[in-house]
Enzyme design. Structure first.
Site: not given
Ligand code: ADE
Length: 462
Positions: A142, A144, A147, A160, A182
Site C-alpha cells: 500500500d 502511496k 504513507n 503503515d 488504494t
C-alpha cells in the site's frame, strides 16, 4: 542506529501512564496515531492506538499481528521504527518513530509538483527503502504518498505496514486476501489475478514518481471503478513537457507484466533500476547522510499551454475594462480630500456601474472589483485558464470564463506572500498552497502590487 537500539532496549514494559499524549497525527479506519511524550526522558513517539473491540469486530486481528511482526523486522532509517508495544484492557499501543514533518502530501500539494532535483532525491530514497524491504522479503502493498513521512531532516520515513506481507523464502508472490490497496496506486496484477508480488511495490513507485513530477497520479477516474479500468489496461499518458529521463523511467516501470518492470527480480533487481539515467548523479551509498534538496515546484515550459484558447468571444486581453478607477477607490486611495460620505457615495456609484457593466459582478458578493483579468492557473502539469477577480472584500475569486462558473477563491490570509517571477508569472504563497499564476497580458506586477497594497491596507485597519 546505536542510539535507536538503546532507545528500544530502555523502553520495555511501558504503560499508558508513562506518556503525555498531545495532538492527533493521523486517523485511519482502525487506528489513531497520537503524538506521545515519554514523561521520563521527553522522548517523542508517534503512538498508534488501536481499539481491541473494533479490531475484533472488523476481523482485523490478523492485520494487526502482521503489522507488529513486519515492523519488528524493520530497522532502517528510511522507515518508521517500532520501539515498543503495550496494551491495556481495551487498547493496543504501538510506539513508533515520530516523523516530525509528517506526510509528504501537504508539501506536494503546496507546490503542485516537485522540481526534477526534488523528484529525483525523494524517488531515490523510496527506491533505496524498497530495496531494503524486499531483501527482507516484505512487500508493502500500500505504498502511496500518504504513507511517505518526512523526519526532522526532511528524509523519507515509510510507514503503515498493516497490509504488508512477508513472503516465504523462494516464493515470489502472494495471494491477495480481501485487501486491495488504494485505488490510484494499486497494481494491475492485484486487480486481475488477485496476486501481489515485489514488483507490485514497483508499480506504486512508478505512480508516485509520476505524481511527484505531474502533480497528479497517472491513473485516476471519476470513481474507483473507472480508475481500476484504466489500471488494468495500462491506460495513462505522460503530459508534454515531462523531463525525458523521468518519462523513460516511468515507461519502464508502469508495465502491465510485473516481471518486465525495471527493478523486478527477473530484470536484474534493483541494480539496473538504480543505474537508470535519471539517477545518474545519485550517490546511493550516502543518500541518508545527504541534505535533502529544498522542496520546490517544477514549472513546465510555457509553450505547453499554447493550445489553450478560451479567449474567443472576449476582449483581446480578457481584461475587465474598468479596473483603473475602481482600483483607486477600492484601495481607499480615492480623493482623500472628499468627505467620507461622498467617498461611500462614490463606491455605491461604482458598484452600480459594475453591476450593469461587468460580467464578473455576479461572482463578487456585492464587493467592488479592483482588478479582473485572465490568468493561467497552473498546478503541476494541469493548467486552467481562469478569470481572476480581486475585490475590495478583499477576496481573490477565480471563475471559469467559458462556463462562467465560480471555481473557487484563493483564501485571503495575512500570511499570504506574493512573489513576482517575471512580467507574466507570479506566485501567491498561502499557508497551505502556492498558486502559480501566469498573466498572458504581462500584468504580473500590477497583480502583485495591488494584492500587497490591499494586505497593507487590511493590516492598518486591523
Ligand atoms: N502520522 C502517522 N504516523 C506518523 C508518524 N510516525 N510520525 C508523524 N506523523 C505520523
Amino acid at each position: 542506529m546505536a542510539d535507536d537500539n538503546q532507545k528500544a532496549k530502555a523502553d520495555v514494559g511501558k504503560k499508558k501512564e508513562d506518556f503525555e499524549f498531545a495532538k492527533i497525527l493521523g486517523e485511519g479506519s482502525y487506528s489513531t496515531v497520537v503524538l506521545a511524550k515519554d514523561k521520563s526522558n521527553g522522548q517523542k513517539y508517534a503512538m498508534k492506538i488501536l481499539e481491541k473491540k473494533h479490531i475484533i469486530k472488523e476481523k482485523k486481528v490478523a492485520y494487526v499481528n502482521r503489522e507488529k511482526e513486519v515492523l519488528s523486522k524493520i530497522k532502517h532509517p528510511l522507515f518508521v521504527r517500532l520501539y515498543f508495544t503495550f496494551q491495556d484492557s481495551d487498547k493496543l499501543y504501538f510506539g513508533l518513530s515520530f516523523a516530525e514533518r509528517g506526510e509528504i502530501t501537504p508539501y506536494l500539494r503546496k507546490v503542485g509538483c516537485f522540481d526534477e532535483t526534488c523528484t529525483k532525491f525523494y524517488t531515490a530514497e523510496i527506491v533505496e527503502a524498497l530495496d531494503y524491504l524486499h531483501q527482507l522479503r516484505i512487500i508493502h502493498r500500500d505504498l502511496k504518498p500518504e504513507n511517505i513521512l518526512l523526519n526532522e531532516q526532511w528524509h523519507v520515513q515509510i510507514t503503515d505496514f498493516g497490509t504488508a506481507k512477508v513472503l516465504e523464502p523462494g516464493s515470489s508472490q502472494c495471494r491477495a486476501d480481501s485487501f486491495v490497496g488504494t485505488a490510484e496506486y494499486v497494481s494491475p496484477e492485484l486487480l486481475t489475478s488477485k496476486n501481489a508480488c515485489y514488483a507490485s511495490d514497483l508499480w506504486a513507485l512508478g505512480c508516485i514518481l509520476f505524481q511527484f513530477t505531474a502533480g497528479f497520479p497517472p491513473f485516476h477516474g471519476a470513481n474507483e471503478y473507472q480508475c481500476f479500468q484504466k489500471i488494468t489496461k495500462g491506460e495513462y499518458s505522460i503530459p508534454d513537457g515531462f523531463p525525458a529521463p523521468i518519462a523513460d523511467l516511468i515507461e519502464k516501470i508502469l508495465i502491465l507484466e510485473p516481471t518486465e518492470r525495471l527493478g523486478a527480480e527477473e530484470k536484474g533487481g534493483f541494480g539496473p533500476l538504480k543505474q537508470h539515467d535519471f539517477f545518474e548523479d545519485i550517490k546511493w551509498d550516502t543518500l541518508m547522510e545527504q541534505k535533502p534538496p529544498p522542496i520546490k515546484a517544477y514549472l513546465p515550459g510555457q509553450d505547453l499551454h499554447s493550445d489553450m484558447n478560451v479567449l474567443d468571444g472576449m476582449d483581446a486581453d480578457g481584461q475587465d475594462d474598468f479596473d483603473g478607477s475602481l482600483l483607486l477607490a477600492g484601495l481607499g486611495l480615492a480623493d482623500q480630500s472628499k468627505p467620507l460620505a461622498s467617498q461611500s457615495d462614490d463606491r455605491k456609484a461604482l458598484l452600480a456601474k459594475q453591476e450593469s457593466n461587468s460580467p464578473w459582478s455576479p461572482f463578487c458578493n456585492g464587493e467592488l472589483i479592483l482588478k479582473a483579468g485572465l490568468v493561467d492557473k497552473r498546478k503541476g502539469f494541469s493548467c486552467k485558464r481562469r478569470q481572476l477577480i480581486c475585490t475590495d472584500g478583499p477576496h481573490l475569486y477565480y471563475v471559469d470564463p467559458v462556463a462562467m462558473v465560480l471555481k473557487g477563491e484563493i483564501p485571503w490570509s495575512e500570511h499570504m506572500q506574493l512573489e513576482m517571477k517575471n512580467f507574466k508569472t507570479f506566485f501567491i504563497h498561502t499557508p497551505n498552497r502556492t498558486y502559480f499564476l501566469e498573466d498572458p497580458s504581462g500584468e504580473a506586477q500590477q497583480w502583485v502590487t495591488l494584492i500587497e497594497n490591499l494586505q497593507k491596507k487590511k493590516k492598518s485597519v486591523n
